[in-house]
Enzyme design. Structure first.
Site, PDB file in Angstrom:
ATOM      1  N   ARG A 175      62.541 -29.279  15.910  1.00 25.25           N
ATOM      2  CA  ARG A 175      61.668 -28.501  15.014  1.00 25.25           C
ATOM      3  C   ARG A 175      60.630 -27.482  15.510  1.00 25.25           C
ATOM      4  NH1 ARG A 175      58.307 -32.029  11.579  1.00 25.25           N
ATOM      5  NH2 ARG A 175      57.617 -29.980  11.080  1.00 25.25           N
ATOM      6  N   CYS A 222      56.002 -33.913   9.784  1.00 20.89           N
ATOM      7  CA  CYS A 222      56.168 -35.081  10.484  1.00 20.89           C
ATOM      8  C   CYS A 222      55.252 -36.279   9.980  1.00 20.89           C
ATOM      9  CB  CYS A 222      55.084 -34.601  11.744  1.00 20.89           C
ATOM     10  SG  CYS A 222      55.899 -33.699  12.809  1.00 20.89           S
ATOM     11  N   ARG A 278      48.573 -36.579   5.053  1.00 20.97           N
ATOM     12  CA  ARG A 278      48.287 -35.173   5.081  1.00 20.97           C
ATOM     13  C   ARG A 278      48.077 -34.498   3.948  1.00 20.97           C
ATOM     14  NH1 ARG A 278      51.868 -32.816   9.823  1.00 20.97           N
ATOM     15  NH2 ARG A 278      50.290 -31.245  10.350  1.00 20.97           N
ATOM     16  N   ASP A 293      47.852 -31.809  19.100  1.00 24.09           N
ATOM     17  CA  ASP A 293      49.456 -31.661  19.557  1.00 24.09           C
ATOM     18  C   ASP A 293      49.792 -31.875  20.865  1.00 24.09           C
ATOM     19  OD1 ASP A 293      49.865 -31.266  16.824  1.00 24.09           O
ATOM     20  OD2 ASP A 293      49.989 -28.969  16.992  1.00 24.09           O
ATOM     21  N   LYS A 302      55.324 -21.272  17.492  1.00 26.53           N
ATOM     22  CA  LYS A 302      55.740 -21.880  16.028  1.00 26.53           C
ATOM     23  C   LYS A 302      54.710 -21.686  14.899  1.00 26.53           C
ATOM     24  CE  LYS A 302      55.962 -26.458  15.308  1.00 26.53           C
ATOM     25  NZ  LYS A 302      55.264 -26.550  13.894  1.00 26.53           N
ATOM     26  N   ASN A 303      53.470 -22.320  15.313  1.00 27.27           N
ATOM     27  CA  ASN A 303      52.668 -22.324  14.230  1.00 27.27           C
ATOM     28  C   ASN A 303      52.034 -20.993  14.022  1.00 27.27           C
ATOM     29  OD1 ASN A 303      53.078 -24.868  14.301  1.00 27.27           O
ATOM     30  ND2 ASN A 303      51.398 -25.717  15.366  1.00 27.27           N
TER      31      ASN A 303
HETATM   32  C1  UD1 Z   1      48.534 -27.624  11.755  1.00 26.80           C
HETATM   33  C2  UD1 Z   1      49.380 -27.545  12.768  1.00 26.80           C
HETATM   34  C3  UD1 Z   1      49.735 -28.709  13.398  1.00 26.80           C
HETATM   35  C4  UD1 Z   1      48.503 -29.187  13.860  1.00 26.80           C
HETATM   36  C5  UD1 Z   1      47.270 -29.334  13.115  1.00 26.80           C
HETATM   37  C6  UD1 Z   1      45.922 -29.814  13.858  1.00 26.80           C
HETATM   38  C7  UD1 Z   1      50.708 -25.767  11.623  1.00 26.80           C
HETATM   39  C8  UD1 Z   1      51.843 -25.249  10.936  1.00 26.80           C
HETATM   40  N1  UD1 Z   1      50.537 -26.973  12.018  1.00 26.80           N
HETATM   41  O1  UD1 Z   1      48.690 -28.565  10.781  1.00 26.80           O
HETATM   42  O2  UD1 Z   1      50.782 -28.739  14.298  1.00 26.80           O
HETATM   43  O3  UD1 Z   1      48.551 -30.692  14.725  1.00 26.80           O
HETATM   44  O4  UD1 Z   1      47.208 -28.080  12.644  1.00 26.80           O
HETATM   45  O5  UD1 Z   1      45.558 -28.942  14.969  1.00 26.80           O
HETATM   46  O6  UD1 Z   1      49.965 -24.790  12.049  1.00 26.80           O
HETATM   47  N2  UD1 Z   1      43.265 -32.260   5.555  1.00 26.80           N
HETATM   48  C9  UD1 Z   1      42.847 -32.916   4.496  1.00 26.80           C
HETATM   49  N3  UD1 Z   1      43.072 -31.885   3.309  1.00 26.80           N
HETATM   50  C10 UD1 Z   1      43.578 -30.732   3.616  1.00 26.80           C
HETATM   51  C11 UD1 Z   1      44.160 -30.216   4.730  1.00 26.80           C
HETATM   52  C12 UD1 Z   1      43.851 -30.924   5.821  1.00 26.80           C
HETATM   53  O7  UD1 Z   1      42.256 -33.773   4.557  1.00 26.80           O
HETATM   54  O8  UD1 Z   1      43.863 -30.129   2.336  1.00 26.80           O
HETATM   55  C13 UD1 Z   1      43.112 -33.153   6.828  1.00 26.80           C
HETATM   56  C14 UD1 Z   1      44.386 -33.446   7.639  1.00 26.80           C
HETATM   57  O9  UD1 Z   1      44.713 -34.567   6.929  1.00 26.80           O
HETATM   58  C15 UD1 Z   1      43.950 -33.535   9.055  1.00 26.80           C
HETATM   59  C16 UD1 Z   1      42.715 -32.426   9.205  1.00 26.80           C
HETATM   60  O10 UD1 Z   1      42.575 -32.128   7.819  1.00 26.80           O
HETATM   61  O11 UD1 Z   1      43.352 -34.696   9.016  1.00 26.80           O
HETATM   62  C17 UD1 Z   1      43.471 -30.948   9.903  1.00 26.80           C
HETATM   63  O12 UD1 Z   1      44.740 -30.711   9.375  1.00 26.80           O
HETATM   64  P1  UD1 Z   1      45.047 -29.304   9.267  1.00 26.80           P
HETATM   65  O13 UD1 Z   1      44.327 -28.377  10.257  1.00 26.80           O
HETATM   66  O14 UD1 Z   1      45.243 -29.006   7.974  1.00 26.80           O
HETATM   67  O15 UD1 Z   1      46.422 -29.570   9.706  1.00 26.80           O
HETATM   68  P2  UD1 Z   1      47.614 -28.723   9.540  1.00 26.80           P
HETATM   69  O16 UD1 Z   1      47.173 -27.172   9.260  1.00 26.80           O
HETATM   70  O17 UD1 Z   1      48.490 -29.490   8.626  1.00 26.80           O
END
Ligand code: UD1
Length: 420
Positions: A396, A116, A121, A304, A22-23
């Protein structure tokens, strides 16, 4: 609202095919927006988040054709660049259209994301990087508006690795003028898959899979066809299910090296894991040796899979510590697992799991995607009946989980529960 009814105690046996990730499928769908033509993606999982992303692409003007596990996206008629709130609210990954829209049209309007409920986030790192590439950013009635006549290559250092942030910025930078260097980039296999797809479209990218990605912007990208990598989180979930139920299951069409952090923890817990290039066979039996885990960016232990491994540690013969370092509020499954008889105490970002002899069925409520999976796993070993409510979270991200588990011998049924 649908729910799952599970009668626990049946060991899982047999083999299960792992679906596409999915990701990886979500950014691949977004990347189709970079071209003007028809891109075909295969090995696409049949999950709700993919439906949501297809709806979003359609709202932008794309035409979608789905056939079994393949999705063709015709982006010739795309004539909008706003991701509406009602779609972004449902799925955080909708934000992935920002980079491609900005690269193709010089503008993108994206609502602040939902998804979620696993903590705050933000998308500040996405936005900061788009600004560095030359986008002007403003907030208009809750929507982030980005405008840029031309994006220019630049040097971007991510304060922390972000998966979708890295993907979004890669998709913006592929058509920027000159060279973009991303440092402290995320290294997940899904990033490598996206880079491969973008390269087939004509992008110039090196270093994906390391923390430094270098992108030379090109003028035009062309449509392509691409097969999505296997879902390492789905694979990890079934590996844990096999061990927890005291069964033996082969997972096929997957890449063992993508879950080596989990496999080493399974072995430490006393499970047997044999590997080929594209499959594994897992067996185990409670009580397990207690094993600590600490979530980290790839190749560390994936956040995850934290909830699923915690469910397994409920059946250890000692105490284990589960540390969650990626998301600050990702323990919503803990009170629900405790309702099934687990003994888990949360202390800051650690969960202390004291093993118990058995779990007992109860009514539990799913709160997010991976938390739901942990409740299903617990239900598979709990005595008597477990009802898992709000399984739309599960749908999802897991392709036919109830069917796949039933084929392995689980007593699991999807029913229409009472309306809330
Ligand atoms: C992706 C995955 C999700 C997985 C996560 C961590 C997808 C669609 N989803 O989510 O399943 O749980 O990686 O492996 O690929 N952060 C910030 N600012 C930002 C972006 C992120 O502070 O602009 C923080 C987040 O709150 C979190 C950390 O960085 O604490 C990592 O998040 P991130 O890698 O961005 O997660 P997603 O890409 O949303």
């Amino acid at each position: 609202m649908q729910e799952l009814k599970i009668i626990g105690g049946k060991p899982l046996y047999g083999s299960v095919r792992i679906s596409g990730a999915k990701n990886a499928a979500l950014p691949a769908l977004a990347a189709t927006l970079l071209t003007d033509g028809v891109t075909t993606l295969s090995n696409m999982p049949d999950v709700r988040d993919i439906d949501s992303m297809c709806k979003l692409l359609q709202a932008l003007g794309a035409r979608i054709k789905r056939q079994e596990y393949s999705i063709s996206v015709d982006t010739r008629m795309v004539n909008k660049w706003n991701a509406p709130h009602e779609l972004v609210r449902k799925m955080r990954a909708s934000v992935l259209v920002m980079g491609p829209l900005l690269a193709r049209f010089g503008k993108a309007e994206v609502s602040l994301p939902g998804g979620c409920t696993i903590g705050n986030r933000p998308i500040d790192l996405h936005i900061a990087a788009m600004k560095k590439l030359g986008a002007e950013v403003s907030l208009v009635k809750g929507d982030t508006h980005l405008v840029s006549k031309r994006l220019s290559g630049t040097h971007i250092y991510f304060d922390r690795p972000t998966v979708t942030g890295t993907e979004n910025v890669m998709m913006a930078a592929v058509k920027a003028d000159g060279k973009t260097v991303l440092e402290n980039a995320a290294r997940e296999p899904e990033i490598v898959d996206l880079a491969e797809m973008l390269s087939k479209m004509g992008a110039q990218i090196t270093g994906a899979g390391s923390d430094k990605i270098v992108i030379e912007g090109v003028q035009t990208l062309v449509p392509t066809s691409h097969k999505i990598i296997p879902d390492r989180i789905e694979a990890g979930t079934y590996a844990v299910a096999a061990a927890m139920t005291g069964g033996e299951v082969s997972l096929t069409d997957m890449k063992p090296e993508m879950i080596s952090s989990l496999l080493s923890k399974l072995r430490a817990a006393g499970c047997t894991v044999s590997e080929t290039d594209n499959s594994i066979t897992v067996s185990g039996k409670p009580p397990f040796m207690p094993v600590d885990i600490s979530t980290a960016e790839y190749p560390g232990f994936p956040t995850d899979l934290q909830a699923q491994f915690m469910a397994m540690m409920c059946l250890s013969n000692g105490e284990s510590v589960v540390a969650e370092n990626i998301f600050e509020d990702r323990f919503k499954h803990v009170p629900e697992l405790n309702r099934l008889g687990a003994d888990i105490v949360i202390k800051d970002r650690n969960a202390i799991v004291r093993g118990v002899n058995s779990l007992t069925g109860a009514i539990v409520t799913a709160s997010d995607l991976r938390a739901s999976a942990s409740l299903v796993l617990a239900g598979l070993v709990a005595e008597d009946e477990t009802r898992v409510l709000r399984i739309y979270h599960l749908d999802r991200g897991y392709d036919s989980m109830d069917k796949k588990l039933a084929e392995l011998g689980a007593d699991i049924k999807r029913t229409e529960g009472p309306n809330p």
